[in-house]
Design a protein around this motif. Structure first.
Motif, PDB file in Angstrom:
ATOM      1  N   UNK A  93      14.378  -9.643  -1.556  1.00 31.06           N
ATOM      2  CA  UNK A  93      13.862  -9.301  -2.976  1.00 31.06           C
ATOM      3  C   UNK A  93      14.756  -9.905  -3.867  1.00 31.06           C
ATOM      4  N   UNK A  94      14.329  -9.794  -5.201  1.00 30.25           N
ATOM      5  CA  UNK A  94      15.193  -9.893  -6.355  1.00 30.25           C
ATOM      6  C   UNK A  94      15.150  -8.714  -7.275  1.00 30.25           C
ATOM      7  N   UNK A  95      15.875  -9.216  -8.510  1.00 27.86           N
ATOM      8  CA  UNK A  95      16.209  -8.005  -9.395  1.00 27.86           C
ATOM      9  C   UNK A  95      15.005  -7.212  -9.880  1.00 27.86           C
ATOM     10  N   UNK A  96      13.777  -7.857 -10.268  1.00 25.52           N
ATOM     11  CA  UNK A  96      12.721  -7.161 -10.394  1.00 25.52           C
ATOM     12  C   UNK A  96      12.052  -6.075  -9.690  1.00 25.52           C
ATOM     13  N   UNK A  97      12.054  -6.576  -8.181  1.00 27.01           N
ATOM     14  CA  UNK A  97      11.740  -5.717  -7.394  1.00 27.01           C
ATOM     15  C   UNK A  97      12.712  -4.581  -7.104  1.00 27.01           C
ATOM     16  N   UNK A  98      14.121  -4.940  -7.112  1.00 27.59           N
ATOM     17  CA  UNK A  98      14.848  -3.986  -7.074  1.00 27.59           C
ATOM     18  C   UNK A  98      14.720  -2.883  -8.187  1.00 27.59           C
ATOM     19  N   UNK A  99      14.489  -3.244  -9.492  1.00 33.53           N
ATOM     20  CA  UNK A  99      14.330  -2.244 -10.417  1.00 33.53           C
ATOM     21  C   UNK A  99      12.951  -1.512 -10.031  1.00 33.53           C
TER      22      UNK A  99
ATOM     23  N   UNK B 278      12.000   5.662  -6.987  1.00 33.47           N
ATOM     24  CA  UNK B 278      13.274   6.434  -6.928  1.00 33.47           C
ATOM     25  C   UNK B 278      14.025   6.156  -5.487  1.00 33.47           C
ATOM     26  N   UNK B 279      14.208   5.086  -4.989  1.00 28.13           N
ATOM     27  CA  UNK B 279      14.426   5.001  -4.054  1.00 28.13           C
ATOM     28  C   UNK B 279      15.951   4.437  -3.608  1.00 28.13           C
ATOM     29  N   UNK B 280      16.653   4.475  -4.576  1.00 21.24           N
ATOM     30  CA  UNK B 280      17.980   3.999  -4.845  1.00 21.24           C
ATOM     31  C   UNK B 280      18.876   4.613  -3.623  1.00 21.24           C
ATOM     32  N   UNK B 281      18.863   5.741  -3.392  1.00 19.48           N
ATOM     33  CA  UNK B 281      19.653   6.300  -2.333  1.00 19.48           C
ATOM     34  C   UNK B 281      19.415   5.756  -0.954  1.00 19.48           C
ATOM     35  N   UNK B 282      18.110   5.882  -0.734  1.00 22.53           N
ATOM     36  CA  UNK B 282      17.517   5.263   0.532  1.00 22.53           C
ATOM     37  C   UNK B 282      17.731   3.846   0.692  1.00 22.53           C
TER      38      UNK B 282
ATOM     39  N   UNK C 289       0.956  -1.252  -0.174  1.00 14.81           N
ATOM     40  CA  UNK C 289      -0.172  -0.003  -0.118  1.00 14.81           C
ATOM     41  C   UNK C 289       0.913   1.072  -0.024  1.00 14.81           C
ATOM     42  N   UNK C 290       1.936   1.466   0.906  1.00 15.22           N
ATOM     43  CA  UNK C 290       2.700   2.514   0.947  1.00 15.22           C
ATOM     44  C   UNK C 290       3.467   2.605  -0.513  1.00 15.22           C
ATOM     45  N   UNK C 291       3.916   1.965  -1.001  1.00 10.44           N
ATOM     46  CA  UNK C 291       4.757   2.038  -2.108  1.00 10.44           C
ATOM     47  C   UNK C 291       3.706   2.398  -3.366  1.00 10.44           C
ATOM     48  N   UNK C 292       2.551   1.733  -3.486  1.00 12.45           N
ATOM     49  CA  UNK C 292       1.674   2.238  -4.414  1.00 12.45           C
ATOM     50  C   UNK C 292       1.224   3.914  -4.088  1.00 12.45           C
ATOM     51  N   UNK C 293       0.931   4.152  -3.112  1.00 11.72           N
ATOM     52  CA  UNK C 293       0.772   5.429  -2.830  1.00 11.72           C
ATOM     53  C   UNK C 293       2.044   6.414  -3.335  1.00 11.72           C
ATOM     54  N   UNK C 294       3.021   6.109  -3.025  1.00 15.21           N
ATOM     55  CA  UNK C 294       4.203   6.865  -3.378  1.00 15.21           C
ATOM     56  C   UNK C 294       4.382   6.846  -5.068  1.00 15.21           C
ATOM     57  N   UNK C 295       4.097   5.720  -5.598  1.00 16.61           N
ATOM     58  CA  UNK C 295       4.050   5.617  -7.108  1.00 16.61           C
ATOM     59  C   UNK C 295       3.012   6.308  -7.581  1.00 16.61           C
ATOM     60  N   UNK C 296       1.845   6.373  -7.027  1.00 14.58           N
ATOM     61  CA  UNK C 296       0.775   7.213  -7.674  1.00 14.58           C
ATOM     62  C   UNK C 296       1.171   8.888  -7.694  1.00 14.58           C
ATOM     63  N   UNK C 297       1.528   8.985  -6.503  1.00 18.26           N
ATOM     64  CA  UNK C 297       2.017  10.543  -6.078  1.00 18.26           C
ATOM     65  C   UNK C 297       3.116  10.900  -7.191  1.00 18.26           C
ATOM     66  N   UNK C 298       3.879  10.063  -7.483  1.00 21.21           N
ATOM     67  CA  UNK C 298       5.007  10.412  -8.343  1.00 21.21           C
ATOM     68  C   UNK C 298       4.439  10.603  -9.893  1.00 21.21           C
ATOM     69  N   UNK C 299       3.284  10.140 -10.162  1.00 13.90           N
ATOM     70  CA  UNK C 299       2.785  10.118 -11.363  1.00 13.90           C
ATOM     71  C   UNK C 299       1.603  11.409 -11.567  1.00 13.90           C
TER      72      UNK C 299
ATOM     73  N   UNK D  23       6.800   8.201   6.491  1.00 13.27           N
ATOM     74  CA  UNK D  23       7.061   9.660   6.706  1.00 13.27           C
ATOM     75  C   UNK D  23       7.483  10.308   5.198  1.00 13.27           C
ATOM     76  N   UNK D  24       8.162   9.502   4.205  1.00 16.51           N
ATOM     77  CA  UNK D  24       8.199  10.041   2.922  1.00 16.51           C
ATOM     78  C   UNK D  24       6.650  10.322   2.443  1.00 16.51           C
ATOM     79  N   UNK D  25       5.857   9.570   2.468  1.00 16.16           N
ATOM     80  CA  UNK D  25       4.488   9.705   1.946  1.00 16.16           C
ATOM     81  C   UNK D  25       3.724  11.207   2.529  1.00 16.16           C
ATOM     82  N   UNK D  26       3.751  11.068   3.785  1.00 13.19           N
ATOM     83  CA  UNK D  26       3.234  12.284   4.433  1.00 13.19           C
ATOM     84  C   UNK D  26       4.157  13.638   4.093  1.00 13.19           C
TER      85      UNK D  26
END
Length: 655
Positions: A55-61, A68-72, A22-32, A126-129
């Motif tokens: 995780x594996x490579x598809x999830x990493x991508x 946009x969470x590579x740094x995090x 749910x939290x990744x979906x919210x972030x993804x929608x906001x980015x779009x 916190x990121x989403x807020x």
């Protein structure tokens, strides 16, 4: 202050469940869409440790590119050094360094991560807020009313003694195994899924695997600690997953019918682990911090997104098995589709047009995810019957990894799953690959029976280091996601399958080196294997004759006159060959030189990429497969146990 004081009466998107999905979906929608109003409702007021860390490579991508969470990720979680398997004796008496091992020797080129789920989810809140997404913690969704077409859905929320009702244009259920949306429609079922249990916990003070053993053992791999380490047994495996903060997740996944009583209690869980020599070494002095168990892991659904503008993601939708850490891949696929259609729908002013798009395209989206589940299940189901045999399982793991990179991860990185025209046009390929996987699984099951009956099943489990499998994907791992290479990918994918099939036959017939011999790869081609999918010990004569015939042709070309070569069973153990001068014109010296040449050719190995291409043959085979093969019983042990089912299955008829 009341939790509802700042709440709106209506949102564009309401997500029930504030976990990973749910939290990744919210972030993804906001980015779009920066102007989309989003509410996430989470019943818990804090986050706890959960399974699904690897995780594996598809999830990493997905995390890096879509979110946009590579740094995090690199600052707060651990990189993953691939999957690693250790093979033991049946009595679990081998020490860590005595076991055969399959795993990467260094960090793979495409990132994946070991996630601390509690930390990830708290940080995502916190990121989403910060991005203007409302996240309500400790608030329960008590009821819902999903309306048809473009009407608003209503959701009843509750916290303490306070209740309220809100409306949503889109509702997404990410509530996990609670499956909030089942109040509206029961989606999940447990037919044609793995019947597996799992129990797990977090430990602290586990010994450092990278400081164990002698120096030569430690040098063979870089960062065993960072891998998802699997210790395999008969129908089960034990995972070790490192987490940031000093904890290690340890768990068991097993086939329920292999256990009189699965170890799903804290005491039986610990007792089970301590019966392993190598595991007990790792756990010496460790402390179990928490514990959980599920009696049944897998369930599936035919749909996850609906024209009525609601959807499910993550555990609320379906779950398979954690063997290949595929849960995150499923979430990425769910969320990509949900985000695409939410943003499309909200941006379209012509509501009739928007509805028509949903009506037409969501059926295809649902089929995409359903077939993804089936394909992943096929790879999982191939492994379990041979998971405790290094001789069979290690080459199979190398094949599965390469096929994942070449097919699943590649298509994801190139956005093929969202391209419905491309996806539908390639449907026959998926049917063909599914048919190959079912053939391979039957051969693995039968070969395991042969090896067990002859006392050879565990013979390579105690060789120490085994292999990494990197040779299988080195040709394409840096090209993943590149467009316009479909024919090349099909060629490599088919060659990979031919090689693993020959590897299995190599073990079944006890013909060492069979699969990698140049002469064999030139002799036994895809049409031969499709014509004999159930190749058995009774086919030894046919196999040797085919190899001898091809070898004779190769040597005759070298000698520029007819020569006969006879390959026997002994040729694979002693390299002895029988050479005959068909013309009767060769001198003894010439015949001796020819025999040396034959021996040199026989000892010549090559990698699968040098096999003859068979793309046209595979394409014809793939197109002959019925659409119904994508609904096949995936576990072929079940299919083979059904009356008449094995001989009547679509894949056998097509072959």
């Amino acid at each position: 202050m009341n939790a509802f004081d700042q709440i709106q009466k209506e949102y564009d998107v309401v997500i029930i469940g504030g976990g990973w999905a749910g939290l990744t979906l919210a972030r993804q929608i906001r980015r779009g869409g920066q102007d989309v109003s989003i509410l996430v409702v989470e019943a818990s007021d804090s986050f706890r440790a959960k399974v699904g860390e690897a995780t594996v490579e598809m999830t990493g991508h997905y995390f890096m590119k879509q979110l946009g969470l590579v740094n995090y990720l690199y600052r707060n979680h651990l990189p993953k050094n691939g999957l690693r398997f250790f093979f033991d004796k049946p009595d679990h008496s081998l020490s860590l360094t005595e076991m055969s091992e399959h795993g990467t020797t260094s960090i793979p080129p495409h990132p994946a991560f070991q996630l601390d789920r509690a930390r990830l989810e708290a940080d995502l809140v916190e990121m989403n807020r910060e991005d203007g997404i409302q996240v309500l913690m400790g608030v329960k969704a008590k009821g819902l009313s999903i309306e048809s077409d473009d009407n608003r859905h209503s959701i009843q929320l509750s916290v303490a003694d306070c209740n309220t009702e809100i409306a949503a244009r889109w509702l997404v259920d990410c509530s996990g195994r609670n499956r909030f949306a089942k109040k509206h429609k029961k989606l999940t079922r447990q037919e044609n899924v793995p019947e597996h249990f799992s129990s797990w916990g977090r430990f602290k003070n586990i010994r450092d695997i990278d400081s164990m053993g002698d120096e030569s053992w430690r040098k063979r791999a870089f960062g065993r600690f960072l891998s998802t380490n699997h210790f395999s047994g008969d129908g089960y495996w034990v995972w070790f997953i490192p987490l940031s903060g000093g904890y290690t997740s340890v768990g068991i996944v097993g086939e329920k019918d292999k256990f009189e009583k699965p170890p799903t209690k804290r005491e039986s869980f610990l007792e089970f682990l301590m019966n392993y020599q190598a595991i007990s070494e790792l756990l010496d002095g460790a402390e179990l911090v928490d514990f959980e168990a599920w009696g049944q892991l897998a369930y599936r659904a035919d749909e996850f997104i609906f024209p009525d503008r609601w959807a499910t993601s993550g555990f609320a939708s379906m779950f398979l098995d954690p063997l290949f850490s595929g849960g995150g891949d499923m979430i990425a696929l769910f969320n990509d589709h949900i985000c695409k259609y939410i943003l499309m729908d909200l941006a379209e002013p012509d509501r009739g047009k928007a509805q028509n798009i949903l009506n037409q395209e969501l059926a295809i989206a649902n089929q995409t995810v359903k077939e993804f589940y089936q394909g992943l299940y096929a790879h999982v189901a191939n492994v379990y019957p041979v998971i405790d045999s290094a001789e069979l399982c290690s080459p199979l793991l190398a094949y599965n990894t390469a096929a994942y990179f070449l097919e699943i991860a590649w298509d994801y990185m190139s956005d093929s799953y969202l391209d419905q025209e491309y996806w539908q046009r390639k449907s026959y390929l998926r049917r063909g690959y599914m048919a190959l996987e079912l053939i391979l699984q039957r051969q693995l099951i039968d070969t395991a029976k042969v090896l067990k009956s002859e006392g050879r099943y565990y013979r390579r489990n105690d060789e120490g280091f085994f292999e990494s499998g990197a040779d299988h994907y080195k040709y394409f791992v840096y090209l993943m996601g590149t467009a316009g290479r479909d024919g090349w990918r099909i060629d490599l994918r088919v060659k990979l399958w031919v090689e693993i099939f020959l590897k299995v036959i190599e073990a079944k017939l006890d013909f060492p080196g069979l699969a990698n011999k140049m002469v064999v790869q030139q002799s036994i081609l895809l049409p031969d294997l499709l014509g004999r999918p159930n190749l058995s010990t009774a086919d030894k004569g046919w196999l040797l004759e085919k190899i001898s015939e091809k070898f004779s042709g190769i040597l005759s070309d070298e000698a520029e006159r007819p020569v006969q070569v006879r390959v026997t069973e002994d040729s694979f153990h002693t390299e002895a060959l029988e050479i005959k001068d068909s013309s009767g014109e060769l001198t003894i010296d010439e015949l001796d030189k020819l025999a040396k040449k034959a021996k040199s050719l026989w000892s010549q190995n090559q990698e699968y990429i040098a096999m003859p291409g068979m793309v046209p043959v595979f394409l014809a085979f793939a197109r002959s497969q019925s659409d119904s093969i994508m609904d096949s019983v995936i576990d072929q042990r079940k299919a083979m146990g059904m009356d008449q089912q094995a001989s009547e299955s679509p894949v056998v008829e097509a072959v």
